[in-house]
Design an enzyme around this catalytic site. Structure first.
Site, short mmCIF file in Angstrom:
data_model
loop_
_atom_site.label_atom_id
_atom_site.label_comp_id
_atom_site.label_asym_id
_atom_site.label_seq_id
_atom_site.Cartn_x
_atom_site.Cartn_y
_atom_site.Cartn_z
N ASN A 210 84.23 -8.21 49.65
CA ASN A 210 84.90 -7.12 48.94
C ASN A 210 84.22 -5.78 49.67
O ASN A 210 83.37 -5.83 50.49
CB ASN A 210 84.68 -7.16 47.53
CG ASN A 210 83.41 -7.08 46.95
OD1 ASN A 210 82.37 -6.26 47.35
ND2 ASN A 210 82.88 -8.14 46.43
N ASP A 279 84.53 -13.63 42.59
CA ASP A 279 84.55 -14.38 41.31
C ASP A 279 84.88 -15.80 41.87
O ASP A 279 84.40 -16.87 40.91
CB ASP A 279 86.09 -13.86 40.54
CG ASP A 279 85.49 -12.39 39.99
OD1 ASP A 279 84.33 -12.43 39.34
OD2 ASP A 279 86.38 -11.57 39.89
N ILE A 308 76.13 -14.89 37.91
CA ILE A 308 74.97 -14.89 38.06
C ILE A 308 73.96 -14.13 36.89
O ILE A 308 73.14 -14.66 36.30
CB ILE A 308 74.46 -14.03 39.26
CG1 ILE A 308 75.05 -14.76 40.42
CG2 ILE A 308 73.07 -13.80 39.59
CD1 ILE A 308 75.12 -14.05 41.76
N LYS A 342 78.84 -12.20 27.94
CA LYS A 342 77.74 -12.78 28.95
C LYS A 342 76.40 -12.66 28.09
O LYS A 342 75.34 -12.88 29.19
CB LYS A 342 77.72 -11.93 30.26
CG LYS A 342 79.00 -11.82 31.06
CD LYS A 342 79.05 -11.35 32.42
CE LYS A 342 80.20 -11.15 32.89
NZ LYS A 342 80.34 -11.05 34.57
#
Ligand code: C5P
Length: 408
Positions: A210, A279, A308, A342
């Site tokens: 990206n 991803d 991560i 998360k």
């Protein structure tokens, strides 16, 4: 060193033989990343030319209070507000006396009266003038007003005398100026920061990636270092030099980034995930370059990458964990979802639908989201924002540590 990146330094030069060293000082301050504007008293121009300082600072030199041309460019009040720090080097006995008396009889004294920025003085004069009781009284008065005094050093003087009154060397002055900006909010803490994109290999020559530039993560790493932290920067491939005094680990894939993040995590107090991790990655990496076939459509089989920051937050020795969230709508709501999913302590959310900020640009504006609060930091350069963020993150981290020690 780039310890003055984006800092606005106003260098005042007054009339003394040490003024010739201010040329080198200007060069060092510029080299450290500062935007330098020079103000000279009329006496200073007898020792060194404004042209020299204009060439070295890259900005017009300000000489007079009542100069219509200079005022049209940047008026003296504007200049006083512009400065993050005023450094007067050399500061002559006469200038110090006028400053201590609160006079505004030239541009430099007027700026010192009008500014909110810290003022640092590097005295330079004959040893007898420095020892004179009136000079010492002036220095006491200036210190009591909160001004910082750098030096003077002692040694052989231009006039042949030996004693105190030598201006500090330009390298020392540049370091002292840089230290003024370094708060110690993270002193002794270990901070891991992920930055940049990841590359997920398809075959020996191709990858999925990206456009992340890594600028935000690198700026955060420098700001954390300047706040006194030991920093490990875990970086995907970017076009940025590794910052000084930071342990920089270069990785390519998300799996490598995860391994580097988990290695020694027990020592980490604060984890900041600024990387734009892919991803998904190809299910397998072809051993040889994939050949163009006759088919019009090619299918790639991708598998989810490990998360991560979520893995770090789920670890047994969990540090205070900060994630980033780039959203195009309902920024706070999505950030809050991400925070709980998360199990993060804080999310730095930015609205990437706004032009000119966020991904791959030099500016950014963010909202800090915790489970109970939101706080917006307006658009500014990534360097400035990084310093503000580190300062805010340090406060949240401090509260977290206090609560943790109360609970245990
Ligand atoms: O889920 P999303 O990619 O929007 O989450 C962004 C946050 O999660 C960022 O802090 C990013 O660094 C982190 N992240 C991660 N590992 C992944 C994906 C995202 O650490 N595989």
């Amino acid at each position: 060193m780039h310890r003055l990146t984006n800092r606005r330094l106003l260098l005042g030069i007054t009339g003394g033989i040490a003024a010739y060293k201010s040329a080198e000082l200007t060069r060092l301050l510029k080299g450290a990343g500062a935007d330098v504007r020079v103000v000279m008293t009329p006496a200073a121009t007898e020792f060194i030319t404004p042209l020299t300082l204009q060439a070295l600072s890259g900005n017009p030199v300000h000489l007079q209070l009542l100069d219509p041309e200079a005022e049209a460019g940047m008026g003296h009040i504007e200049l006083a507000k512009w400065a993050d720090l005023i450094l007067v080097a050399p500061a002559s006995a006469d200038f110090l006396a006028r400053l201590a008396a609160g006079m505004g009889d030239d541009l430099l004294t007027t700026l010192c009266l009008a500014t909110d920025a810290p003022i640092c003085l590097a005295p330079a004069m004959n040893q007898a003038m420095w020892r004179d009781a009136r000079t010492q009284q002036n220095m006491d008065k200036l210190k009591a007003l909160g001004m910082l005094v750098f030096g003077p050093g002692s040694g052989v003087q231009a006039c042949g005398d030996t004693g105190p009154g030598r201006m500090l060397e330009p390298t020392e002055l540049a370091l002292l100026a840089a230290e003024r900006f370094e708060h110690r909010a993270l002193a002794g803490k270990t901070v891991f920061i992920t930055a940049g994109p990841t590359r997920e290999a398809l075959d020996p020559v191709r990858f999925i990636s990206n456009h992340s530039s890594g600028k935000m993560g690198y700026a955060l790493a420098e700001a954390a270092r300047d706040a006194g932290a030991r920093v490990r920067l875990i970086s995907g491939p970017v076009n940025l030099p590794p910052p000084e005094r930071i342990s920089c680990i270069q990785v390519e894939s998300a799996q490598q980034m995860l391994d580097a993040a988990l290695d020694g995590l027990a020592q980490c107090d604060l984890f900041i995930a600024a990387a734009a991790v892919a991803d998904y990655r190809p299910v397998s990496i072809a051993e040889h370059k994939i050949k163009k076939g006759s088919e019009e459509i090619m299918e790639l089989h991708l598998i989810k990458n490990p998360d991560i920051v979520a893995s770090v937050a789920a670890s047994a020795t969990r540090p205070f964990t900060v994630g980033f969230a780039a959203e195009t709508r309902d920024v706070v709501q999505y950030a809050q979802d991400k925070l709980s999913r998360k199990r993060l302590d804080l999310i730095v959310a930015n609205d990437v639908s706004q032009p000119g900020i966020g991904f791959n640009s030099d500016d950014n504006a963010v909202t800090l989201v915790t489970s109970t609060t939101t706080e917006t930091l307006p658009t500014t350069s990534k360097q400035q924002l990084a310093r503000q963020l580190i300062s805010r993150i340090a406060t949240y981290f401090d509260d977290y540590e206090k609560t943790a020690s109360k609970d245990s």
